[in-house]
Scaffold this motif. Structure first.
Motif, PDB file in Angstrom:
ATOM      1  N   THR A 285      45.536 -17.030  72.767  1.00 30.17           N
ATOM      2  CA  THR A 285      45.474 -16.355  71.464  1.00 30.17           C
ATOM      3  C   THR A 285      44.340 -15.336  71.458  1.00 30.17           C
ATOM      4  N   LEU A 286      43.205 -15.691  72.031  1.00 32.42           N
ATOM      5  CA  LEU A 286      42.086 -14.756  72.132  1.00 32.42           C
ATOM      6  C   LEU A 286      42.498 -13.537  72.946  1.00 32.42           C
ATOM      7  N   VAL A 287      43.160 -13.738  74.063  1.00 29.48           N
ATOM      8  CA  VAL A 287      43.602 -12.626  74.908  1.00 29.48           C
ATOM      9  C   VAL A 287      44.569 -11.727  74.133  1.00 29.48           C
ATOM     10  N   ALA A 288      45.499 -12.320  73.398  1.00 22.02           N
ATOM     11  CA  ALA A 288      46.436 -11.534  72.583  1.00 22.02           C
ATOM     12  C   ALA A 288      45.685 -10.728  71.523  1.00 22.02           C
ATOM     13  N   ALA A 289      44.658 -11.326  70.924  1.00 21.41           N
ATOM     14  CA  ALA A 289      43.860 -10.619  69.918  1.00 21.41           C
ATOM     15  C   ALA A 289      43.082  -9.471  70.558  1.00 21.41           C
ATOM     16  N   LEU A 290      42.530  -9.688  71.745  1.00 15.77           N
ATOM     17  CA  LEU A 290      41.812  -8.619  72.446  1.00 15.77           C
ATOM     18  C   LEU A 290      42.730  -7.437  72.719  1.00 15.77           C
ATOM     19  N   LYS A 291      43.958  -7.730  73.117  1.00 19.65           N
ATOM     20  CA  LYS A 291      44.931  -6.665  73.378  1.00 19.65           C
ATOM     21  C   LYS A 291      45.299  -5.950  72.084  1.00 19.65           C
ATOM     22  N   ALA A 292      45.552  -6.698  71.022  1.00 19.07           N
ATOM     23  CA  ALA A 292      45.939  -6.097  69.740  1.00 19.07           C
ATOM     24  C   ALA A 292      44.830  -5.223  69.169  1.00 19.07           C
ATOM     25  N   ALA A 293      43.580  -5.590  69.436  1.00 17.16           N
ATOM     26  CA  ALA A 293      42.429  -4.832  68.932  1.00 17.16           C
ATOM     27  C   ALA A 293      42.014  -3.715  69.883  1.00 17.16           C
TER      28      ALA A 293
ATOM     29  N   THR B  46      46.693 -15.668  58.533  1.00 17.25           N
ATOM     30  CA  THR B  46      45.508 -14.841  58.805  1.00 17.25           C
ATOM     31  C   THR B  46      45.664 -14.074  60.114  1.00 17.25           C
ATOM     32  N   LEU B  47      45.997 -14.772  61.176  1.00 22.51           N
ATOM     33  CA  LEU B  47      46.108 -14.120  62.481  1.00 22.51           C
ATOM     34  C   LEU B  47      47.274 -13.134  62.506  1.00 22.51           C
ATOM     35  N   ASP B  48      48.400 -13.522  61.916  1.00 22.78           N
ATOM     36  CA  ASP B  48      49.548 -12.612  61.869  1.00 22.78           C
ATOM     37  C   ASP B  48      49.187 -11.315  61.166  1.00 22.78           C
ATOM     38  N   ASP B  49      48.387 -11.406  60.124  1.00 19.55           N
ATOM     39  CA  ASP B  49      47.958 -10.227  59.385  1.00 19.55           C
ATOM     40  C   ASP B  49      46.985  -9.385  60.210  1.00 19.55           C
ATOM     41  N   LEU B  50      46.067 -10.043  60.910  1.00 17.74           N
ATOM     42  CA  LEU B  50      45.046  -9.324  61.669  1.00 17.74           C
ATOM     43  C   LEU B  50      45.609  -8.545  62.856  1.00 17.74           C
ATOM     44  N   VAL B  51      46.690  -9.012  63.454  1.00 20.66           N
ATOM     45  CA  VAL B  51      47.226  -8.327  64.637  1.00 20.66           C
ATOM     46  C   VAL B  51      48.151  -7.160  64.290  1.00 20.66           C
TER      47      VAL B  51
END
Length: 184
Positions: free
Chosen positions: A64-72, A101-106
């Motif tokens: 999940t962290l890796v996916a967030a890093l990519k999305a950001a 929360t996470l769905d909104d942030l990405v």
């Protein structure tokens, strides 16, 4: 000597022409050039000590962290030389966030907000567990600060998130934490 000089000059002229000539096949538009220069994260090196992102990619607990890093669009920043200290929330930590929360942030329109949250998990420099002092505030990459707490048993928390493991990387150190740090 003059003959050697002439050969060098001809060689340099040839190199200059072949590298900087006006041939259209060597030129590209802005979008094509971006594909040719994807950034530090595109470097493949399976021999050296892995960097922070490579360590996270190799951890099943940090997908999940890796996916967030990519999305950001924050992968290249954390593959650079550093050194960095990263507080890396586990997948379970992300799951504990309020629903949606996470769905909104990405979402693309929230990329800056997500990046701010991720930068809140990054310190410039390497802070090993023995460097943490109770009550110390440390500045994060987003310009805010986090507070360290050291319990009597030696366990360390960052803004209440407990460090549950530590991993060294070629460009810094990763402290695995049990909560996502959210700036106020």
């Amino acid at each position: 000597m003059k003959k050697l000089f002439n050969h060098l000059m001809v060689g340099l002229a040839f190199v200059g022409f072949s590298c900087g000539g006006s041939s259209t096949e060597n030129q590209s538009s802005g979008t094509e050039g971006a594909a040719l220069n994807p950034g530090q994260s595109a470097v493949v090196d399976n021999v050296s000590n892995p960097n922070i992102v490579q360590v996270a990619v190799g951890s099943a607990d940090h997908s999940t962290l890796v996916a967030a890093l990519k999305a950001a669009d924050y992968v290249d920043a954390l593959t650079n030389v550093g050194p960095f200290t990263v507080f890396a929330p586990t997948n379970t930590a992300f799951d504990a966030l309020p629903a949606g929360t996470l769905d909104d942030l990405v979402k693309p329109e929230n990329q800056r907000k997500l990046r701010d949250i991720l930068e809140y998990h990054v310190l410039l420099g390497v802070y090993k567990p023995e460097d943490f002092v109770n009550g110390r505030n440390l500045g994060t990459a987003d310009g805010r600060s986090v507070t360290i707490a050291v319990a009597e048993d030696g366990s360390v928390t960052i803004n209440g998130a407990k460090i549950v493991g530590t991993v060294s990387a070629s460009n810094g150190i990763i402290h695995v934490i049990d909560q996502v740090l959210l700036p106020k």
